[in-house]
Design a protein around this motif. Structure first.
Motif, PDB file in Angstrom:
ATOM      1  N   ARG A  21     -18.774  18.226 -27.151  1.00 44.51           N
ATOM      2  CA  ARG A  21     -18.564  19.689 -27.597  1.00 44.51           C
ATOM      3  C   ARG A  21     -17.525  20.109 -29.076  1.00 44.51           C
ATOM      4  NH1 ARG A  21     -20.171  21.989 -22.190  1.00 44.51           N
ATOM      5  NH2 ARG A  21     -19.525  23.713 -23.445  1.00 44.51           N
ATOM      6  N   TYR A  22     -18.128  21.186 -29.216  1.00 46.01           N
ATOM      7  CA  TYR A  22     -17.203  20.946 -30.372  1.00 46.01           C
ATOM      8  C   TYR A  22     -16.810  22.756 -30.226  1.00 46.01           C
ATOM      9  CZ  TYR A  22     -20.181  17.596 -32.773  1.00 46.01           C
ATOM     10  OH  TYR A  22     -20.692  16.739 -33.369  1.00 46.01           O
ATOM     11  N   ASP A  23     -16.421  22.704 -28.810  1.00 45.84           N
ATOM     12  CA  ASP A  23     -15.626  24.283 -29.109  1.00 45.84           C
ATOM     13  C   ASP A  23     -14.171  23.128 -27.979  1.00 45.84           C
ATOM     14  OD1 ASP A  23     -14.293  26.395 -28.058  1.00 45.84           O
ATOM     15  OD2 ASP A  23     -15.795  26.880 -25.997  1.00 45.84           O
ATOM     16  N   PRO A  24     -12.301  23.881 -28.628  1.00 45.18           N
ATOM     17  CA  PRO A  24     -11.502  23.080 -27.541  1.00 45.18           C
ATOM     18  C   PRO A  24     -11.747  23.519 -27.017  1.00 45.18           C
ATOM     19  CG  PRO A  24     -11.364  24.514 -29.872  1.00 45.18           C
ATOM     20  CD  PRO A  24     -12.289  24.315 -29.833  1.00 45.18           C
ATOM     21  N   ALA A  25     -11.799  24.970 -25.847  1.00 43.00           N
ATOM     22  CA  ALA A  25     -12.194  25.263 -25.261  1.00 43.00           C
ATOM     23  C   ALA A  25     -12.538  24.751 -23.487  1.00 43.00           C
ATOM     24  CB  ALA A  25     -12.658  26.897 -25.060  1.00 43.00           C
TER      25      ALA A  25
ATOM     26  N   SER B  44       0.925  -1.472   0.094  1.00 38.46           N
ATOM     27  CA  SER B  44       0.088  -0.257   0.082  1.00 38.46           C
ATOM     28  C   SER B  44       0.373   1.382  -0.264  1.00 38.46           C
ATOM     29  CB  SER B  44      -0.221  -0.271   1.021  1.00 38.46           C
ATOM     30  OG  SER B  44      -0.272  -0.194   2.473  1.00 38.46           O
ATOM     31  N   LEU B  45       2.538   0.820   0.275  1.00 41.30           N
ATOM     32  CA  LEU B  45       3.201   2.642   0.050  1.00 41.30           C
ATOM     33  C   LEU B  45       3.464   2.651  -1.496  1.00 41.30           C
ATOM     34  CD1 LEU B  45       5.771   1.268   2.826  1.00 41.30           C
ATOM     35  CD2 LEU B  45       3.029   2.744   2.984  1.00 41.30           C
ATOM     36  N   ARG B  46       2.720   1.590  -2.038  1.00 40.15           N
ATOM     37  CA  ARG B  46       2.807   1.965  -3.728  1.00 40.15           C
ATOM     38  C   ARG B  46       2.091   3.972  -4.165  1.00 40.15           C
ATOM     39  NH1 ARG B  46       3.345  -2.628  -8.408  1.00 40.15           N
ATOM     40  NH2 ARG B  46       3.519  -0.420  -9.347  1.00 40.15           N
ATOM     41  N   PRO B  47       2.952   5.087  -4.949  1.00 46.43           N
ATOM     42  CA  PRO B  47       2.014   5.636  -4.441  1.00 46.43           C
ATOM     43  C   PRO B  47       0.459   5.537  -5.693  1.00 46.43           C
ATOM     44  CG  PRO B  47       4.138   5.980  -5.983  1.00 46.43           C
ATOM     45  CD  PRO B  47       4.115   4.336  -5.642  1.00 46.43           C
ATOM     46  N   LEU B  48      -0.268   6.656  -4.900  1.00 47.04           N
ATOM     47  CA  LEU B  48      -1.234   6.581  -5.522  1.00 47.04           C
ATOM     48  C   LEU B  48      -1.561   7.371  -6.840  1.00 47.04           C
ATOM     49  CD1 LEU B  48      -4.819   6.276  -5.088  1.00 47.04           C
ATOM     50  CD2 LEU B  48      -4.616   8.398  -3.883  1.00 47.04           C
ATOM     51  N   HIS B  49      -2.191   6.808  -8.077  1.00 46.72           N
ATOM     52  CA  HIS B  49      -2.620   6.738  -9.592  1.00 46.72           C
ATOM     53  C   HIS B  49      -3.860   7.292  -9.450  1.00 46.72           C
ATOM     54  CE1 HIS B  49       1.343   6.495 -10.545  1.00 46.72           C
ATOM     55  NE2 HIS B  49       1.678   5.098  -9.780  1.00 46.72           N
ATOM     56  N   LEU B  50      -4.748   8.784  -9.799  1.00 47.28           N
ATOM     57  CA  LEU B  50      -5.297   9.125 -10.333  1.00 47.28           C
ATOM     58  C   LEU B  50      -5.681   9.657 -12.048  1.00 47.28           C
ATOM     59  CD1 LEU B  50      -6.316  10.966  -6.949  1.00 47.28           C
ATOM     60  CD2 LEU B  50      -7.094   8.811  -8.023  1.00 47.28           C
ATOM     61  N   ALA B  51      -6.809   9.867 -12.674  1.00 47.26           N
ATOM     62  CA  ALA B  51      -7.137  10.393 -13.941  1.00 47.26           C
ATOM     63  C   ALA B  51      -8.324  10.491 -13.635  1.00 47.26           C
ATOM     64  CB  ALA B  51      -6.549   8.947 -14.446  1.00 47.26           C
ATOM     65  N   ALA B  52      -8.898  10.857 -14.787  1.00 42.25           N
ATOM     66  CA  ALA B  52     -10.093  11.594 -15.183  1.00 42.25           C
ATOM     67  C   ALA B  52     -10.902  11.500 -16.523  1.00 42.25           C
ATOM     68  CB  ALA B  52     -10.444  12.377 -13.909  1.00 42.25           C
ATOM     69  N   GLY B  53     -12.117  11.372 -16.747  1.00 48.40           N
ATOM     70  CA  GLY B  53     -12.520  10.994 -18.023  1.00 48.40           C
ATOM     71  C   GLY B  53     -13.053  12.631 -17.972  1.00 48.40           C
ATOM     72  N   ILE B  54     -12.578  13.847 -19.439  1.00 50.65           N
ATOM     73  CA  ILE B  54     -13.537  14.764 -19.241  1.00 50.65           C
ATOM     74  C   ILE B  54     -14.371  14.794 -20.483  1.00 50.65           C
ATOM     75  CG2 ILE B  54     -11.319  15.669 -18.155  1.00 50.65           C
ATOM     76  CD1 ILE B  54     -10.227  16.350 -21.915  1.00 50.65           C
ATOM     77  N   GLY B  55     -15.193  13.572 -21.172  1.00 51.22           N
ATOM     78  CA  GLY B  55     -16.272  13.343 -22.406  1.00 51.22           C
ATOM     79  C   GLY B  55     -17.443  14.051 -21.858  1.00 51.22           C
ATOM     80  N   GLY B  56     -18.366  12.821 -21.193  1.00 48.68           N
ATOM     81  CA  GLY B  56     -19.492  13.556 -21.943  1.00 48.68           C
ATOM     82  C   GLY B  56     -19.942  14.148 -22.743  1.00 48.68           C
ATOM     83  N   PRO B  57     -21.405  14.688 -23.194  1.00 48.88           N
ATOM     84  CA  PRO B  57     -21.958  14.938 -24.443  1.00 48.88           C
ATOM     85  C   PRO B  57     -20.892  15.644 -25.446  1.00 48.88           C
ATOM     86  CG  PRO B  57     -23.638  15.786 -23.024  1.00 48.88           C
ATOM     87  CD  PRO B  57     -22.036  15.554 -21.968  1.00 48.88           C
TER      88      PRO B  57
END
Length: 355
Positions: free
Chosen positions: A18-22, A3-16
């Motif tokens: 969108r056509y705006d790169p910002a 359990s001493l190994r580093p914690l890694h976190l990632a996330a999705g940025i999807g959803g419906p």
């Protein structure tokens, strides 16, 4: 696994779509503010919307450290073109690219291409494994420094360091060499959802990051142990794989109790295990699962990215950082460095050295 190994976190940025790169750049920057390892952007031939790999190539210059991992479907696509596109993303992001390997299973998707009918899942994942194998060979086919800058003629290759792949599998043949110089990471990070067979076998052979969908830490640990055992059977070092629990997250409007134990959380079609609660409870769940050694971290898919990603970063991640369970700065500049993975040696250069 300790359990001493580093914690890694990632996330999705999807959803419906969108056509705006910002929109996508803003979400990636928010995740980067939380020092997440990487963000993913889903894609498939069954949904309308922009191409995920192209979108993240647009996001790359607007970010500095966060890893960028689009879904890339290996069914109905040419591995030579796929490998070139992923290598290009690694170059434009300066070593922050990965690809989430996926397959296309439906007859409706197959009809879009008109080349062949839908195949059984086992065959599709064997083909995906071959595509991952070919991609790695093509990335190695031009050794580091093989493309030499010459003031008079432009970039010309050192032909002694350019190699043919000459791959022949069940689904395709690829001669090579690749046309894009070897990526900054050597091999961009390969992500596979290894929850079910036969995707798990492909994950064990080719993935750097394996996602698992499970309702309890015991179930997640069981899948993880099976993936690592299979990887070792293929001659891989199990310590070079990172196993992340994939969780769909609904943080709602107020702090509320999570579904008890997560076991009874309602499944969400296509998204796997579902969590509904508050940022503090999510931090507690992540802490418990990681300390038990069940997983190396979590991939969190927000139900509503604009709302939930902000609460993940400024609530859950901030609390984990306060508890000294998650880093507050990036350890390096590449996605492999974020994950604690070494840059792979070039198989063709090693072969030449032995000769």
């Amino acid at each position: 696994m300790s359990s001493l190994r580093p914690l890694h976190l990632a996330a999705g940025i999807g959803g419906p779509p969108r056509y705006d790169p910002a929109h996508y750049t803003g979400l990636a920057r928010l995740a980067e503010h939380g020092t997440l390892d990487f963000v993913t952007l889903g894609d498939s031939f069954a949904r309308p919307g922009p191409d995920a790999l192209s979108v993240l190539s647009r996001v790359a210059p607007g970010t500095r450290r966060i890893g960028l991992v689009p879904t890339v479907t290996t069914t109905h696509t040419e591995p030579f073109h796929v490998s070139s596109a992923v290598a290009t993303l690694d170059w434009v992001s300066r070593g922050r690219a990965g690809w989430w390997v996926d397959v296309s299973t439906t007859a409706a998707e197959a009809r879009l291409f008109g080349r062949r009918p839908a195949a059984p899942a086992a065959g599709l994942w064997r083909e995906a494994g071959e595509a991952a194998d070919v991609a790695a060979r093509l990335w190695d086919s031009r050794e580091d420094g093989a493309d030499v800058r010459d003031a008079a003629t432009g970039r010309v290759p050192d032909r002694a360091r350019v190699h043919r792949t000459d791959f022949e599998g069940a689904a395709f043949r690829v001669r090579g060499p690749g046309i894009v110089p070897r990526p900054p990471q050597g091999h961009p990070v390969t992500v596979v959802d290894g929850t079910a067979d036969p995707a798990r076998e492909t994950a064990a052979r080719h993935a750097d990051v394996v996602l698992v969908r499970a309702g309890t830490p015991e179930r997640a640990a069981g899948i993880r142990d099976d993936v690592l055992r299979r990887a070792a059977a293929h001659g891989r070092d199990p310590g070079t794989l990172r196993v992340l629990a994939a969780l769909t997250v609904d943080l709602g409007d107020v702090e509320s109790a999570p579904e008890p134990g997560l076991e009874s959380g309602p499944p969400l079609a296509g998204h796997g295990t579902y969590y509904r609660g508050g940022p503090v409870d999510l931090a507690d769940l992540i802490t418990q699962w990681h300390r038990s050694g069940a997983v190396d971290g979590f991939h969190l898919t927000p139900i509503t990215p604009e709302r939930d990603l902000e609460r993940i970063v400024n609530g859950t991640v901030a609390l984990l950082q306060h508890r000294s369970l998650f880093r507050t700065f990036y350890p390096g500049g590449t996605l492999r460095e974020h994950l604690g993975l070494a840059r792979p040696a070039n198989r063709y250069a090693l072969r030449g050295a032995r000769v």
